[in-house]
Design an enzyme around this catalytic site. Structure first.
Site, PDB file in Angstrom:
ATOM      1  N   GLU A 311       0.808  -1.230   0.000  1.00  0.00           N
ATOM      2  CA  GLU A 311       0.000   0.000   0.000  1.00  0.00           C
ATOM      3  C   GLU A 311       0.840   1.279   0.000  1.00  0.00           C
ATOM      4  OE1 GLU A 311      -2.802  -0.434   3.214  1.00  0.00           O
ATOM      5  OE2 GLU A 311      -3.802  -2.121   2.260  1.00  0.00           O
ATOM      6  N   ASN A 354       2.370  -4.722  -3.388  1.00  0.00           N
ATOM      7  CA  ASN A 354       0.967  -5.106  -3.190  1.00  0.00           C
ATOM      8  C   ASN A 354       0.126  -3.870  -2.889  1.00  0.00           C
ATOM      9  OD1 ASN A 354      -0.981  -7.276  -2.791  1.00  0.00           O
ATOM     10  ND2 ASN A 354      -0.903  -6.827  -0.596  1.00  0.00           N
ATOM     11  N   HIS A 389     -10.078  -6.257  -2.527  1.00  0.00           N
ATOM     12  CA  HIS A 389     -11.149  -6.146  -1.527  1.00  0.00           C
ATOM     13  C   HIS A 389     -12.314  -5.464  -2.244  1.00  0.00           C
ATOM     14  CE1 HIS A 389      -8.721  -7.557   1.766  1.00  0.00           C
ATOM     15  NE2 HIS A 389      -7.769  -6.697   1.447  1.00  0.00           N
ATOM     16  N   GLU A 418      -5.677 -10.691  -1.850  1.00  0.00           N
ATOM     17  CA  GLU A 418      -6.496 -10.538  -0.633  1.00  0.00           C
ATOM     18  C   GLU A 418      -7.978 -10.474  -0.974  1.00  0.00           C
ATOM     19  OE1 GLU A 418      -5.193  -7.298   1.866  1.00  0.00           O
ATOM     20  OE2 GLU A 418      -3.087  -7.627   1.390  1.00  0.00           O
ATOM     21  N   ASP A 420     -11.789 -10.560  -1.206  1.00  0.00           N
ATOM     22  CA  ASP A 420     -13.038 -10.885  -0.527  1.00  0.00           C
ATOM     23  C   ASP A 420     -14.122 -10.024  -1.157  1.00  0.00           C
ATOM     24  OD1 ASP A 420     -12.239  -8.489   0.748  1.00  0.00           O
ATOM     25  OD2 ASP A 420     -11.908  -9.453   2.683  1.00  0.00           O
TER      26      ASP A 420
HETATM   27  C1  XIL Z   1      -5.961  -6.834   8.060  1.00  0.00           C
HETATM   28  C2  XIL Z   1      -6.121  -8.062   8.937  1.00  0.00           C
HETATM   29  O1  XIL Z   1      -6.887  -9.035   8.276  1.00  0.00           O
HETATM   30  C3  XIL Z   1      -6.774  -7.668  10.242  1.00  0.00           C
HETATM   31  O2  XIL Z   1      -6.856  -8.771  11.128  1.00  0.00           O
HETATM   32  C4  XIL Z   1      -5.968  -6.540  10.889  1.00  0.00           C
HETATM   33  O3  XIL Z   1      -6.627  -6.107  12.061  1.00  0.00           O
HETATM   34  C5  XIL Z   1      -5.806  -5.384   9.935  1.00  0.00           C
HETATM   35  O4  XIL Z   1      -5.243  -5.842   8.727  1.00  0.00           O
HETATM   36  N1  XIL Z   1      -4.970  -4.892   3.456  1.00  0.00           N
HETATM   37  C6  XIL Z   1      -3.883  -5.612   3.874  1.00  0.00           C
HETATM   38  C7  XIL Z   1      -3.996  -6.554   5.012  1.00  0.00           C
HETATM   39  O5  XIL Z   1      -2.833  -5.566   3.230  1.00  0.00           O
HETATM   40  O6  XIL Z   1      -2.806  -6.649   5.729  1.00  0.00           O
HETATM   41  C8  XIL Z   1      -5.118  -6.157   5.926  1.00  0.00           C
HETATM   42  O7  XIL Z   1      -5.257  -7.192   6.901  1.00  0.00           O
HETATM   43  C9  XIL Z   1      -6.391  -5.952   5.152  1.00  0.00           C
HETATM   44  C10 XIL Z   1      -6.219  -4.835   4.149  1.00  0.00           C
END
Ligand code: XIL
Length: 655
Positions: A311, A354, A389, A418, A420
């Site tokens: 990020e 990422n 996401h 990641e 979802d």
């Molecule tokens: C999230 C975790 O899943 C949570 O448990 C934590 O509290 C916060 O981070 N982008 C990312 C991940 O790169 O590391 C994040 O993970 C979700 C968003």
């Protein structure tokens, strides 16, 4: 009636909207099992002690329920507070919902609900509910989830505050769990269907034990520790490295022949404050180098891919770079250093940059420009990670395809890291139970996204989902606290329509199909391959439109009962060809049953005649979709199921 009252309270806590992340389970799932209740009504402290030298006494000055609460005074530090041993109460691998009501004696502060676990003489502290505003003016509920993922010599739940040390009150503490079901073995494994690339899940310690571990190993070929490899976990204090969280996850992956994605070496979040303390450019880069050299070397080639930086883009900045402390102190040098050191420390690992929202044109263009620039300098960026996401209505497939196309031909691999699919489309929404139409929309999103990914298999090194099942998702607290359901398996680890969207889309209907789908499109019906109708039945319009046929099907299920009471679910499936807009469901109780509490709708009862009216959010039921209500009832004598159901006056089939 005491047992009934306790059970009912536990059930209502889980069923009521917005009381906590378990809320969604009540309508579809059996009664939670309550393993702990502290109400202090017997005027004893019920096993609670102070963490230090505080004074604990039962009080009638204030109470959340009944007339008594636990008063804690004499605190001299924020971490001091009431504590209860749950060793022997909490079992490993079970996900407990812990709820407590807290109120301060004076002033205001933030309170946390935590667990202290000691193993091998070392204590670890786990947050069940993070900082929550509390005050002396009323009771505040702290509800969260805790899973014991490793053996413990001592284990206790406690309440602490962030800054003040005044007195506090505690009341109505409960812990309950919904028993998991065995995982389904008669359905295809995701990994056997999607063979073009490894399919992974992000995991915590809770996902490698019991049925969660079975589900993970059965369907996935890759894992990403969701938090265990972040800086705060691996180097909480300078040069003191800890792999206690990550090693068991990685050992699980190795023993099951799964790949490991390492997430993440550099981020602006979950990085301890010491990293930036008194740091100038040189100190910071030296700390960074030491961190990566240690962590990446510890895992060697066990970690096949590292998210080296996470990020770093902010497309609203003129140069597209996030103004993190990393950037402010070093410019782009932290990225250059991170990739160089990662390559040196783990030469066999694939190194990714990422980020999220890479489907958004401005963001992906900024990321693209950075990757091209740095690779041009020789910075070893092997891969671009797209977090993905997303939600049920965003982004489009076209935008997602543009994202993949953008990074073709510049020498990098791409990975979906990641994914979802939230059921929510805005922060203002909150559903106690995921509405059927959202679950269906989610199934289409998974279907279409995976079809796209498989078309781009030549560019994609892996696709990872950010979680294993809906019982443990970060979206339950992000961006706001509400129950989300973004994954392929539900809170009881059973396959959702989303799973079928990936594995066999013929089992979910097409939104644009003009024929009336059968009950096979309802999320729960479609989770069982045998329950879904044969393809010909599900596409035959005559099945639901021929004259004389009803256009609704109702299932009525008693999900738990105890002397004097019971819990039931009622599910309406729209088997007609037109959407049902607004529904009233009626039936007759013949055993003297009365409804005490109903969720996902409103109820009136006159004698045995029951009328349930849709809630605002589940009143429209698309053809083939379903709406469910759940309720707690009282019954004296037998508890016969109603013999007939009608929706808007028309009799339904009973299924
Ligand atoms: C999230 C975790 O899943 C949570 O448990 C934590 O509290 C916060 O981070 N982008 C990312 C991940 O790169 O590391 C994040 O993970 C979700 C968003």
């Amino acid at each position: 009636m005491r047992a009934f009252a306790r059970l009912a309270v536990a059930t209502l806590v889980a069923a009521a909207p917005l009381t906590g992340v378990m809320a969604a389970q009540a309508a579809d799932d059996p009664t939670p099992v309550t393993v702990l209740t502290s109400d202090f009504e017997d005027a004893t402290v019920q096993g609670w002690t102070g963490r230090s030298a505080e004074t604990l006494a039962v009080s009638t000055a204030v109470a959340h329920g009944g007339t008594h609460s636990l008063a804690v005074s004499g605190r001299t530090a924020g971490w001091q507070g009431p504590s209860l041993s749950v060793l022997g109460t909490f079992e490993k691998g079970i996900s407990y919902t812990v709820s407590a009501w807290v109120r301060l004696a004076e002033g205001s502060d933030l309170a946390r609900l935590s667990v202290e676990r000691r193993a091998g003489g070392t204590a670890s502290y786990e947050t069940v509910v993070g900082d929550t505003a509390v005050s002396a003016t009323g009771w505040v509920n702290l509800t969260g989830r805790y899973t014991l993922s490793a053996d413990a010599e001592s284990l206790s739940v406690y309440v602490e505050t962030a800054s003040t040390t005044g007195g506090l009150y505690l009341d109505d503490v409960t812990a309950s769990y919904v028993p998991t079901l065995p995982i389904q073995t008669g359905i295809p494994a995701v990994k056997d269907v999607v063979t073009e690339f490894p399919v992974g899940a992000a995991i915590t310690g809770a996902e490698i034990t019991g049925t969660h571990g079975d589900l993970l190993a059965r369907h996935f070929t890759s894992v990403t520790p969701g938090n265990a490899l972040k800086w705060d976990a691996t180097e909480p204090t300078e040069n003191a490295f800890s792999y206690a969280q990550a090693d068991p996850l990685i050992a699980f992956a190795r023993s099951h022949g799964m790949r490991v994605r390492g997430h993440t070496l550099v981020w602006h979040n979950q990085t301890p404050a010491w990293v930036f303390q008194d740091a100038d450019r040189e100190t910071l880069l030296a700390r960074l180098e030491n961190h990566i050299r240690n962590v990446a070397a510890h895992y060697g080639d066990t970690v096949g891919t590292w998210d080296v930086v996470n990020e770093v883009i902010d497309e609203s900045q003129p140069d597209g770079m996030r103004r993190s402390a990393w950037y402010t102190l070093t410019g782009l040098d932290y990225i250059r250093t991170a990739f160089r050191v990662a390559r040196e420390a783990a030469p066999a690992a694939r190194l990714c940059i990422n980020d999220y929202n890479t489907n958004v044109a401005a963001k992906r263009d900024a990321l693209y420009a950075l990757v091209v620039k740095l690779r041009g300098e020789g910075v070893p960026i092997d891969c671009v990670g797209h977090q993905m996401h997303v939600n049920v209505s965003w982004p489009s497939i076209a935008e997602t395809e543009a994202m993949l196309k953008k990074f073709q031909g510049i020498g990098v691999q791409q990975q979906i890291t990641e994914m979802d699919v939230s059921i929510y489309t805005s922060s203002g929404e909150s559903y106690p139970t995921p509405p059927a139409e959202r679950l269906l929309a989610q199934a289409y999103a998974y279907r279409d996204m995976f079809a796209l990914f498989r078309r781009y298999a030549a560019d994609l090194g892996s696709v990872t989902l950010w979680g294993l099942a809906d019982d443990n998702t970060w979206l339950d607290t992000f961006p706001v606290t509400r129950k989300d359901a973004p994954l392929l398996f539900d809170t009881r680890l059973q396959a959702k329509s989303a799973y079928w969207g990936v594995v066999d889309p013929s089992r979910i209907s097409s939104p644009s199909a003009s024929t009336s789908p059968s009950a096979s499109t309802s999320p729960s019906a479609s989770t069982s391959p045998s329950a879904s109708a044969s393809p010909s039945a599900s596409t035959s319009p005559s099945a639901s439109t021929s004259p004389g046929k009803s256009s609704c099907a109702v299932s009525y299920r008693v999900t738990g009962s105890w002397p004097g009471g019971f819990q039931a679910d009622v599910r309406i499936v729209n088997t007609g060809s037109a959407p049902l807009r607004g529904w009233k469901l009626t039936w007759q109780f013949t055993g003297g049953q009365t409804i005490a509490q109903l969720w996902n709708g409103s109820v009136t009862q006159s004698g045995g005649a029951v009328t349930v009216t849709a809630a605002s959010w589940n009143g429209t039921v698309a053809p083939g979709a379903a709406a469910s209500v759940g309720f707690l009832g009282a019954s004296t004598g037998g508890n016969p199921a109603p013999a007939a159901f009608a929706v808007n006056g028309a009799t339904c089939d009973i299924v």
